[in-house]
Design a protein around this motif. Structure first.
Motif, mmCIF file in Angstrom:
data_model
loop_
_atom_site.group_PDB
_atom_site.id
_atom_site.type_symbol
_atom_site.label_atom_id
_atom_site.label_comp_id
_atom_site.label_asym_id
_atom_site.label_seq_id
_atom_site.Cartn_x
_atom_site.Cartn_y
_atom_site.Cartn_z
ATOM 1 N N GLU A 143 0.856 -1.182 0.000
ATOM 2 C CA GLU A 143 0.000 0.000 0.000
ATOM 3 C C GLU A 143 0.892 1.233 0.000
ATOM 4 O O GLU A 143 1.880 1.284 0.727
ATOM 5 C CB GLU A 143 -0.899 -0.005 1.229
ATOM 6 N N ALA A 145 0.915 5.520 0.233
ATOM 7 C CA ALA A 145 0.178 6.734 0.576
ATOM 8 C C ALA A 145 1.035 7.942 0.195
ATOM 9 O O ALA A 145 2.243 7.953 0.409
ATOM 10 C CB ALA A 145 -0.142 6.763 2.061
ATOM 11 N N LYS A 159 -4.117 7.243 -1.873
ATOM 12 C CA LYS A 159 -3.674 5.909 -1.485
ATOM 13 C C LYS A 159 -3.934 4.954 -2.636
ATOM 14 O O LYS A 159 -4.900 5.108 -3.384
ATOM 15 C CB LYS A 159 -4.427 5.412 -0.250
#
Length: 169
Positions: A143, A145, A159
């Motif tokens: 992930e 961000a 994101k």
């Protein structure tokens, strides 16, 4: 009669200004002129050595700026999750390298770096990459961000996530 028409004209002009102001406030509150940024992630996974039980996981992050205003990047962080481990990776390379004035040279190792930020102008693109070692044959969740801002406006964040599956046996 002329006075009445003047008063009606003035009232309609005031009404037009008030409605115009409400329109622009409504547009701003619903996302008009928000920084547009395309965030994409690509992964590559290769065995480190045949029987090591480890893979190299390469992650490429692409930020593609849209056509509205300039984006000032505050921070980018990547989270890698597998089994019961969570690894956080930062991107200190977002800080500009120091240019030594007088000799026109870039110094990558300077401790005297200003906290200047990388900027993305309209329609500009930047690619960043990281690699880490991960267990073979283990799904990896990634992930990313991104935090940035626009001058005279608030912070924005984006994101994106992806999964890397091992090759299997």
């Amino acid at each position: 009669m002329k006075c009445l028409l003047e008063n009606i004209k003035t009232a309609l002009e005031i009404l037009a200004l008030v409605l115009g102001a409400f329109f622009f406030l409504w547009k701003l509150s619903t996302g008009w002129l928000i920084i547009n940024l395309k965030l994409s992630i690509a992964t590559t996974r290769k065995k480190k050595q045949e029987d090591s039980g480890l893979d190299y996981l390469g992650v490429e992050i692409v930020l593609e700026k849209g056509d509205i205003d300039t984006l000032y990047l505050n921070d980018i962080s990547m989270k890698v999750v597998y089994d019961d481990k969570i690894i956080f990776l930062d991107f200190p390379e977002l800080r500009k390298c120091k240019v030594i004035t007088g000799i026109q040279k870039i110094d990558w190792n300077s401790d005297n770096l200003k906290e200047e930020l990388i900027t993305l102008s309209p329609n500009e693109k930047i690619q960043l990459g990281k690699f880490i070692e991960v267990p073979s044959n283990t799904p990896i969740f990634i992930e990313v961000a991104v935090l940035g801002y626009r001058r005279f406006w608030k912070n924005f964040h984006w994101k994106s996530s992806t999964i890397s599956i091992g090759e299997g046996k």
